[in-house]
Design a protein around this motif. Structure first.
Motif, short mmCIF file in Angstrom:
data_model
loop_
_atom_site.label_atom_id
_atom_site.label_comp_id
_atom_site.label_asym_id
_atom_site.label_seq_id
_atom_site.Cartn_x
_atom_site.Cartn_y
_atom_site.Cartn_z
N GLU A 249 -6.67 17.51 -0.35
CA GLU A 249 -4.94 17.48 -0.84
C GLU A 249 -4.76 15.96 -1.12
N VAL A 250 -5.97 15.49 0.27
CA VAL A 250 -5.24 13.32 -0.13
C VAL A 250 -5.25 13.71 -1.13
N ALA A 251 -6.76 13.24 -1.53
CA ALA A 251 -7.74 13.05 -2.66
C ALA A 251 -5.82 13.24 -4.22
N ASP A 252 -5.93 14.91 -3.93
CA ASP A 252 -4.93 14.89 -5.10
C ASP A 252 -3.53 13.88 -4.87
N GLU A 253 -2.91 13.82 -3.87
CA GLU A 253 -1.87 13.13 -3.61
C GLU A 253 -2.16 11.88 -4.55
N ILE A 254 -3.72 11.09 -3.91
CA ILE A 254 -4.19 9.75 -4.19
C ILE A 254 -3.93 9.36 -5.89
N ILE A 255 -4.21 10.81 -6.51
CA ILE A 255 -4.36 11.06 -7.82
C ILE A 255 -3.46 11.53 -8.49
N TYR B 261 -3.23 -0.26 -7.30
CA TYR B 261 -3.63 1.11 -6.65
C TYR B 261 -4.06 0.98 -5.46
N ARG B 262 -3.56 0.72 -4.65
CA ARG B 262 -4.03 0.27 -2.95
C ARG B 262 -3.36 1.58 -1.63
N PHE B 263 -3.63 2.04 -0.91
CA PHE B 263 -3.35 3.23 -0.31
C PHE B 263 -3.63 3.02 1.09
N GLU B 264 -2.95 3.73 2.12
CA GLU B 264 -3.54 3.18 3.27
C GLU B 264 -3.32 5.12 3.92
N LEU B 265 -4.38 5.68 4.46
CA LEU B 265 -4.38 6.45 5.31
C LEU B 265 -3.97 6.57 6.51
N VAL B 266 -3.11 7.39 7.63
CA VAL B 266 -2.66 7.26 8.07
C VAL B 266 -2.26 8.55 9.05
N MET B 267 -2.24 8.85 9.81
CA MET B 267 -2.38 10.42 10.55
C MET B 267 -0.61 10.56 11.67
N SER B 268 -0.25 10.85 11.36
CA SER B 268 1.31 10.62 11.88
C SER B 268 1.06 11.25 13.74
N ASP B 269 0.26 11.89 14.06
CA ASP B 269 -0.19 12.00 15.03
C ASP B 269 -0.88 12.10 15.99
N SER B 270 -1.12 10.79 15.88
CA SER B 270 -2.23 9.90 16.52
C SER B 270 -3.25 10.58 17.75
N LYS B 271 -2.59 10.69 18.24
CA LYS B 271 -3.75 12.15 19.52
C LYS B 271 -5.40 12.93 18.83
N LEU B 272 -4.50 12.84 17.45
CA LEU B 272 -6.00 13.69 16.76
C LEU B 272 -7.21 12.73 16.99
N ILE B 273 -7.16 11.30 16.70
CA ILE B 273 -8.09 10.66 16.01
C ILE B 273 -8.86 11.04 17.51
N GLY B 274 -8.17 10.66 18.73
CA GLY B 274 -9.34 10.58 19.61
C GLY B 274 -9.77 11.92 20.20
N TYR C 184 0.82 -0.81 -0.06
CA TYR C 184 -0.37 -0.37 0.11
C TYR C 184 1.15 0.71 0.16
N THR C 185 0.70 2.32 -0.49
CA THR C 185 1.63 3.50 -0.15
C THR C 185 0.60 4.47 0.47
N GLN C 186 1.41 4.79 1.37
CA GLN C 186 1.15 5.47 3.19
C GLN C 186 0.87 6.78 2.70
N ILE C 187 -0.77 7.13 2.85
CA ILE C 187 -0.95 9.10 2.57
C ILE C 187 -1.36 9.08 4.17
N ASP C 188 -0.22 10.81 4.40
CA ASP C 188 -0.01 11.20 6.18
C ASP C 188 -1.46 12.30 5.21
#
Length: 339
Positions: A115-121, A287-300, A103-107
């Motif tokens: 912007e996330v969508a544009d990076e994937i495209i 075409y495989r992508f993984e969305l990640v959040m480098s500061d995981s605190k923000l998810i909570g 998977y291609t990681q997208i932070d």
């Protein structure tokens, strides 16, 4: 106490800079102040403003950590259940064990959904002309929002959900039991029966659109799913039995989904499929992508803010004054911290 926000400068955003800019709110004007209208909107901006208001509040920080831990625990539990389902399918010979494609990681931190969508495209490459786009990531990383944006940006884009395949298979299994005057239960979900029922599901065009065709005339079933998705497939016969079927048929459903998505991709469409790695690993696509959040605190923090906003609306009632809105948020935080 909660701080009322009005035109907060960039320099004061601190740790929240990522999430603020992710929503396009980190600019010279700062973020909006909390209001009744903003609470009622219950959208990403509502959550962002609440986080900015509460970011230095110890009770909020504890609540956000608890919510973040709960999300991670649920995701891990779901992953374990799905993995067991896939193992069952491998044991039955429905699926072959594979080494998952990378998977291609997208932070997503600090990026808008556009912007996330544009990076994937961009990563799809200049020669992309259709195919299956697989999206994974932890809860709270914005998979659903990203899919919505991609659907608008990419031509001939559609979303795929395995739900209707599970429902169609459940309808066939339950109807077969009724026709043969047999009680429905796990014992009827044998490999042979499942193979026979899956053979009655076709993926073909109906009135110019791809659809699942349930073709079992001897059972009295001959229908296209889109025409019955909110009637027959949402009825009690399916609803009460689908958990039993879904537990042991992940492989069958994933295999059907992979073939169906490939047909649409080969037809020049973009198929957007979000899900858990354990199952979508078996979807055939480069075409495989993984969305990640480098500061995981923000998810909570996001989840906690969503819950606070919803509770504050209940507490606020018909009141409209800014002071009442702030008081409702304070009370909502207090109530949730005690649950």
């Amino acid at each position: 106490k909660i701080r009322r926000i009005r035109k907060v400068p960039k320099d004061n955003f601190g740790i929240m800079g990522g999430i603020m800019s992710a929503l396009g709110l980190e600019d010279e004007e700062g973020v909006p102040e909390i209001s009744r209208e903003l609470l009622l909107a219950q959208d990403s901006i509502t959550s962002t403003v609440l986080i900015q208001m509460l970011r230095d509040n110890g009770v909020f920080i504890e609540l956000a950590k608890a919510d973040g831990d709960a999300i991670l625990q649920r995701d891990n539990e779901d992953a374990e259940k799905l993995a067991r389902g896939i193992d069952i399918s491998i044991e039955k010979g429905v699926l072959q064990k594979i080494d998952p494609a990378p998977y291609t990681q997208i932070d997503v931190l600090g990026k808008t959904a556009d912007e996330v969508a544009d990076e994937i495209i961009h990563n799809l490459g200049p020669d992309y002309s259709g195919g299956v786009l697989v999206l994974v990531g932890l809860s709270g990383t914005g998979k659903g929002t990203t899919v919505d944006v991609l659907k608008k940006k990419l031509p001939n884009a559609v979303t795929w959900s395995n739900g209707n395949v599970f429902r169609s298979l459940t309808l066939l299994a339950a109807t077969s039991c009724e026709v043969n005057e047999r009680a429905f239960g796990k014992d009827v979900l044998t490999a042979d029966n499942l193979a026979a029922w899956m053979a009655k599901l076709k993926f073909e065009k109906n009135k110019g659109e791809w659809d699942i065709h349930i073709s079992a005339p001897k059972m009295g079933l001959d229908m296209f799913v889109k025409e019955h998705a909110n009637t027959t497939l949402k009825g009690p016969l399916v609803g009460k039995n689908i958990p039993t079927v879904a537990e042991v048929t992940q492989g069958e459903v994933v295999k059907f989904a992979s073939d169906a998505c490939k047909q649409m991709g080969d037809d020049g469409m973009t198929v957007l499929l979000e899900g858990r790695e354990q199952t979508v690993n078996y979807i055939d696509s480069p075409y495989r992508f993984e969305l990640v959040m480098s500061d995981s605190k923000l998810i909570g923090m996001r989840r906690a803010a969503q819950r606070i906003g919803a509770r504050a609306i209940e507490i606020l009632g018909d009141k409209t004054e800014p002071a009442d809105v702030i008081a409702a948020v304070e009370k909502a935080l207090e109530d949730l911290s005690k649950e």
